[in-house]
Design a protein around this motif. Structure first.
Motif, short mmCIF file in Angstrom:
data_model
loop_
_atom_site.label_atom_id
_atom_site.label_comp_id
_atom_site.label_asym_id
_atom_site.label_seq_id
_atom_site.Cartn_x
_atom_site.Cartn_y
_atom_site.Cartn_z
N GLN A 109 0.82 -1.20 0.00
CA GLN A 109 0.00 0.00 0.00
C GLN A 109 0.86 1.27 0.00
O GLN A 109 0.57 2.23 -0.72
N GLU A 113 0.92 4.15 -2.94
CA GLU A 113 0.69 5.57 -2.69
C GLU A 113 1.83 6.43 -3.23
O GLU A 113 1.61 7.52 -3.78
N GLU A 139 -8.98 -5.93 2.96
CA GLU A 139 -8.67 -4.64 2.35
C GLU A 139 -8.99 -3.47 3.29
O GLU A 139 -8.25 -2.48 3.32
N ARG A 140 -10.07 -3.60 4.04
CA ARG A 140 -10.40 -2.53 5.00
C ARG A 140 -9.35 -2.45 6.09
O ARG A 140 -8.92 -1.37 6.49
N THR A 141 -8.94 -3.60 6.58
CA THR A 141 -7.97 -3.65 7.67
C THR A 141 -6.66 -2.97 7.28
O THR A 141 -6.08 -2.21 8.06
N LYS A 143 -6.27 -0.97 4.65
CA LYS A 143 -6.54 0.29 3.93
C LYS A 143 -5.96 0.24 2.51
O LYS A 143 -5.30 1.18 2.04
N GLY A 145 -5.75 0.66 -1.25
CA GLY A 145 -6.38 1.62 -2.13
C GLY A 145 -6.47 1.20 -3.59
O GLY A 145 -7.18 1.83 -4.37
#
Length: 204
Positions: A109, A113, A139-141, A143, A145
């Motif tokens: 991730q 970014e 994916e939520r855990t 984050k 993108g």
């Protein structure tokens, strides 16, 4: 080899045979996955290979975890002559039940970014997971993108002949012409994957 060095091995004759992974099964990943004893997974050692003799990459398409259609060809398609304007694409194979996948997720991730404004895209392939709910929770855990193709039966993964579909996690880097330029079998790190992405992205 020093643990501080980026372990990149140039392959004069293309990709390594999948048989080199024999006996590399580790204890950090679920050895069977959600499909039971017939779906055994190989945990690689995280070594990376930069590929000299490159072949056209797969024209993989599928549906993302949020229900959208995605084609790798759309990401790597050239907007100018000789691939000018196209993007480098990092493809990561993962599953929510895979402990090494959780370990490498923050690094992926962060690299996404940092590189997304520099002509680099990231795509995940969620292979043979317990279901969309588990995958989206992953994916939520972390984050995440970037999008991930949902591949519950492994059919999307089969398009990638340059890696054994049983190796989770694994990461491929496609160059600006859509060819497989590098691969990592096993979990990776920020310091290992970052320079490899930059090397492929710097190619003319």
């Amino acid at each position: 080899m020093s643990s501080r060095a980026v372990p990149v091995r140039a392959l004069a004759g293309g990709v390594l045979s999948a048989t080199l992974l024999a006996g590399c099964a580790g204890t950090n990943a679920n050895p069977t996955g959600p499909g039971g004893a017939d779906n055994r997974y190989v945990a690689g050692d995280g070594s990376s290979q930069l590929i000299k003799d490159r072949k056209p990459g797969p024209q993989a398409t599928g549906t993302t975890l949020d229900g959208k259609q995605l084609s790798l060809a759309d990401l790597t398609a050239a907007s100018g002559a000789n691939g000018a304007g196209s993007k480098v694409v990092v493809v990561n194979f993962w599953a929510s039940w895979c402990a090494p996948c959780r370990g490498e997720a923050p690094a992926l991730q962060k690299l996404y970014e940092e590189r997304k404004g520099k002509g680099v895209e990231f795509v995940g392939i969620d292979i043979k997971d317990y279901g969309k709910e588990a995958a989206t929770a992953f994916e939520r855990t972390f984050k995440i993108g970037y999008p991930s193709l949902y591949d519950p039966d492994g059919q999307v993964t089969l398009a990638f002949r340059v890696i054994p579909p049983s190796a989770v996690p694994s990461t491929l880097i496609l160059d600006r012409k859509g060819r497989v330029a590098a691969r990592i079998i096993g979990s990776t790190t920020y310091s290992r994957l970052g320079p490899l992405i930059d090397q492929v992205a710097a190619e003319k």
